[in-house]
Design an enzyme around this catalytic site. Structure first.
Site, PDB file in Angstrom:
ATOM      1  N   HIS B 321       0.813  -1.214   0.000  1.00 51.23           N
ATOM      2  CA  HIS B 321       0.000   0.000   0.000  1.00 51.23           C
ATOM      3  C   HIS B 321       0.848   1.267   0.000  1.00 51.23           C
ATOM      4  O   HIS B 321       0.414   2.296  -0.511  1.00 51.23           O
ATOM      5  CB  HIS B 321      -0.927   0.021   1.220  1.00 51.23           C
ATOM      6  CG  HIS B 321      -2.135  -0.831   1.041  1.00 51.23           C
ATOM      7  ND1 HIS B 321      -2.131  -2.175   1.319  1.00 51.23           N
ATOM      8  CD2 HIS B 321      -3.377  -0.548   0.582  1.00 51.23           C
ATOM      9  CE1 HIS B 321      -3.330  -2.668   1.047  1.00 51.23           C
ATOM     10  NE2 HIS B 321      -4.096  -1.712   0.598  1.00 51.23           N
ATOM     11  N   GLY B 322       2.017   1.211   0.572  1.00 49.29           N
ATOM     12  CA  GLY B 322       2.827   2.418   0.584  1.00 49.29           C
ATOM     13  C   GLY B 322       4.138   2.210   1.292  1.00 49.29           C
ATOM     14  O   GLY B 322       4.284   1.303   2.109  1.00 49.29           O
TER      15      GLY B 322
END
Lengths: 338, 465
Positions: B321-322
């Site tokens: 996701h990041g």
């Protein structure tokens, strides 16, 4: 043809449904009227505001919040409150505006006191100076509270889109009033006038413009600084001198922008100058900054903002109005009614 | 170009007109590909080249895997995976790893340089898509695309390009074999799906963002009940934002005659974290299961290994996701919860699972856990997340401004209505848009979006991934 009729009927029904929803839940005004002196004002009647805070109120024939202004009775002491949307206070109910709270407090001491709320969205000292004679002849106040804030000098006073504004000519200032004209489209097609008060039209127009502009709405004054930046010292000096001259028996109520999350932030330039020139022109002056911050320190609740917007931002809330009314009550009881 | 903009509306109408006017099936595909590249270039034209190169390279790897012996297939698959991970790693994780390495190396007076890298929008989705393409060929569950252009369109297909759902090649490529036809029934369904997504995004997610953003930005200023409300509001916001985007993507694809599978199935009614991941971001959880969990051994190598696999998969899912430790913590929390739930259901008697009280408390525990995990997902850094969690449980001073945001109350009817309508759509119930009832519903929704959407729309949350 049949499908076109179906589309039209479906659109009409949807619009009607939304009109019912919006005028009961979001915004309802009775449209606008043109007054020979006051310019374009809210038309007399019911008014609902729920986009920031919530209120249902009535508008009188002067476009002011509250009942019609009766002729002054003998022995009546009238206090006129002039200001902008902070005084008009559509974000709070009728009983919770600082004008109404002040009247309630003062009535306990003297039953013949009337406080008239002449707050008007977008108003600035240009309005108060230009309309002083009108207020004198129609309302005949014994004392005037002039509510000021940063927006008056940063956004409104030179704004020619407003009905009243100030121009600078040959080094001196003067107020101007725009000629009274109805809305451009209404002027051409007067039959459309009844439509102007429709909530779907008022909200729809604003939203459509925003959608097409594709630029974020400016919500804070720092971002709204105009390209033309006036010399605040000069315009504030002139405005306060004029206000003192037009309303000899008056005081300044200053409602500052308060950064509750950054209380060390210095006062704005406008605030500093208003404080300075109020003293210079011997205008009694109440700055609400310290009172708002004290209240925040005690309760951790800001005096600005609402549950349906954001605490700490925007207009003054119920608590803020209570604090203002309390300070005004103190001052008026001690200094005006003594 | 975001789905909720006027620019996209014009773009999409032009694409539909073009698809209706063009008769040649190959030309239709080429125009759709060109439109998809334009859609991506509208954000940053430089990365269209990157997407093109990724498609080309993976098409080549796919062909090589298909043509070679099993031994060589493995090499080509490894090449493909390394190539894709290098691209993803460089754009998304380079500075994150440098920062993490520097925090250790500073003690030795070494400082590695940072690079000014722009993160290409949707790079994580694109990478997973091309990886599933080559892995499927390797496993023999799918064949390589008929032409390079088919693969390029699978990767670039604009409705799902930026934030998924992650399309399985086996699901999408066969649809490309058919002629792209614009049909009235598809248009009617697509428009309604798109509108329901727009309602979720503009009327619910954007409205809640006005409450959630200030509280997460400055949690010190607000009291404990407000923090709880903001966390619940964020749970609703991220769901409506992402599922709204997905509905719009599915709707656009439907208008063009393509079927994209569902990505959400009412995740917040889940009564366990395992059920939650069957209902939330289904395309990602399916991808992680099919390509990571199974590759790690899944449940075939004993229980302890299975619990470890679950945790590893979710940790990597978090990192996907990041590039931030917050996402790793979020993934780790979910991985641990999945493992714990697995142990619980294996070792404890769940005979009472059908009772209403048990169901209610299972739901409550799942929802509260998911909400707490969202704190790590949303906060700007770990310190803020930890502070918020402490404050939620009165482990930090609970004082602050009370903000009982009315927006949370306002969105509830919209949420219920949107769910009701979406469920009807899942059961294939659509308004015929030429009927009077359908037209009233259409105009009512469009006007509602105009009147009630907040003035400043927030960007889609999942665009950053």
């Amino acid at each position: 043809m049949k499908i076109l009729l179906k589309v039209f009927a479906a659109l009409l029904i949807s619009l009607l449904l939304w009109e019912v929803i919006l005028e009961n839940c979001v915004l309802k005004t009775n449209g606008s009227a043109v007054h020979p002196v006051l310019g374009t004002i809210y038309k007399q009647g019911y008014h609902l505001h729920a986009t920031e805070g919530y209120s249902q109120t009535s508008i009188n024939s002067y476009g002011m919040r509250g009942p019609e202004i009766a002729a002054k009775k003998t022995g009546e002491f009238r206090i006129l409150v002039v200001g902008d949307s902070y005084t008009e206070a559509f974000q709070v109910t009728d009983d919770n505006t600082y004008s109404a709270l002040l009247q309630a407090k003062l009535k306990n001491r003297c039953s013949e006191i009337t406080v008239i709320n002449a707050g008007r969205s977008g108003a600035s000292p240009a309005n108060y100076i230009h309309l002083a004679d009108f207020y004198q002849s129609t309302i005949n106040p014994d004392f005037v509270i002039i509510q000021l804030n940063d927006g008056d000098f940063v956004q409104d006073i030179f704004n020619k889109a407003n009905h009243f504004y100030v121009v600078q000519e040959n080094g001196t200032f003067k107020t101007e009033a725009k000629p009274n004209r109805p809305h451009r489209i209404v002027e051409k097609i007067p039959q459309l006038k009844p439509l102007v008060k429709l909530s779907i039209l008022q909200i729809g127009m604003e939203k459509t413009q925003n959608l097409l502009k594709d630029t974020p709405k400016i919500n804070n004054l720092e971002a709204a600084q105009p390209a033309f930046r006036p010399n605040y010292s000069e315009i504030i000096d002139w405005s306060l001198a004029e206000l003192k001259n037009k309303y000899p028996n008056s005081m300044i109520l200053y409602l500052p922008i308060v950064s509750y999350d950054n209380q060390v932030k210095p006062k704005s330039e406008v605030e500093t100058w208003v404080e300075y020139y109020a003293d210079k022109h011997s205008l009694p002056f109440i700055n609400m900054r310290a009172f708002f911050l004290n209240y925040y320190a005690e309760t951790l609740q800001p005096a600005h903002g609402f549950y349906n917007t954001m605490p700490g931002k925007g207009h003054v809330n119920e608590a803020g109005h209570r604090i203002i009314a309390s300070q005004l009550d103190d001052y008026i009881t001690k200094e005006v009614l003594k | 170009m975001i789905f909720s903009s006027i620019a996209f509306l014009i773009f999409f109408c032009l694409v539909l007109i073009a698809m209706t006017c063009i008769k040649s099936p190959p030309l239709k595909k080429m125009v759709l590909l060109a439109a998809s590249y334009y859609f991506y270039a509208y954000w940053d034209y430089r990365f269209v080249f990157l997407m093109f190169v990724m498609s080309l390279a993976n098409y080549y790897f796919g062909k090589k895997i298909e043509e070679n012996s099993p031994h060589r297939q493995k090499h080509w698959l490894a090449c493909g995976i390394v190539f894709n991970l290098i691209i993803l790693g460089f754009f998304k994780y380079y500075n994150f790893f440098i920062e993490s390495a520097n925090s250790v190396l500073t003690q030795m007076d070494i400082k590695l340089p940072f690079l000014e890298i722009i993160l290409p929008v949707g790079i994580s989705f694109i990478t997973f898509e091309v990886m599933s393409y080559i892995i499927d060929i390797y496993r023999g569950t799918n064949k390589s695309a008929n032409t390079f252009w088919d693969l390029a369109l699978l990767v670039a297909f604009f409705p799902h390009l930026i934030a998924g759902p992650i399309l399985k090649p086996a699901h999408f490529l066969p649809q490309l074999a058919n002629n792209i036809l614009i049909k009235r029934t598809n248009l009617e369904q697509g428009v309604q799906l798109f509108l329901i997504g727009l309602v979720k995004k503009n009327l619910i997610a954007d409205r809640l963002a006005l409450f959630v953003d200030p509280v997460f930005q400055n949690p010190h200023a607000f009291n404990t009940p407000t923090i709880w409300l903001a966390v619940v509001a964020y749970a609703i916001q991220i769901y409506c934002d992402f599922s709204g985007y997905t509905d719009m993507a599915i709707g656009c694809a439907k208008c063009l005659g393509f079927n994209i599978p569902q990505n959400f199935n009412m995740p917040y009614i889940s009564r366990s974290i395992t059920e939650f991941w069957r209902r939330w971001h289904i395309s990602l959880s399916t991808w992680l299961r099919d390509y990571l969990y199974i590759s790690l051994g899944g449940n075939r190598k004993g229980r302890v290994r299975q619990y470890c696999n679950l945790t590893i998969v979710m940790l990597l899912g978090g990192l996907w996701h990041g590039a931030s430790w917050n996402f790793v913590v979020w993934g780790g929390l979910h991985g641990t919860a999945l493992a714990v739930h697995k142990i619980y259901s294996e070792y404890f008697n769940t005979a009472q699972a059908d009772s209403k009280i048990y169901s209610f408390f299972s739901w409550l525990a799942t929802f509260v856990f998911v909400c707490i995990a969202w704190v790590f997902f949303r906060s700007k850094d770990f310190a803020v997340s930890w502070y918020m969690v402490q404050k939620m449980f009165y482990l930090a001073p609970s004082q602050g401004t009370a903000w009982y945001a009315s927006s949370l109350l306002i969105v509830i009817p919209f949420l219920i209505l949107a769910h009701y309508v979406r469920n009807k759509m899942d059961k294939n119930y659509y308004f015929p848009l030429t009927s009077f009832k359908g037209l009233v519903a259409l105009f009512f929704t469009l006007l509602g979006l105009l009147f009630l959407a907040p003035l400043n729309s927030s960007p889609f949350i999942y665009f950053q991934f």
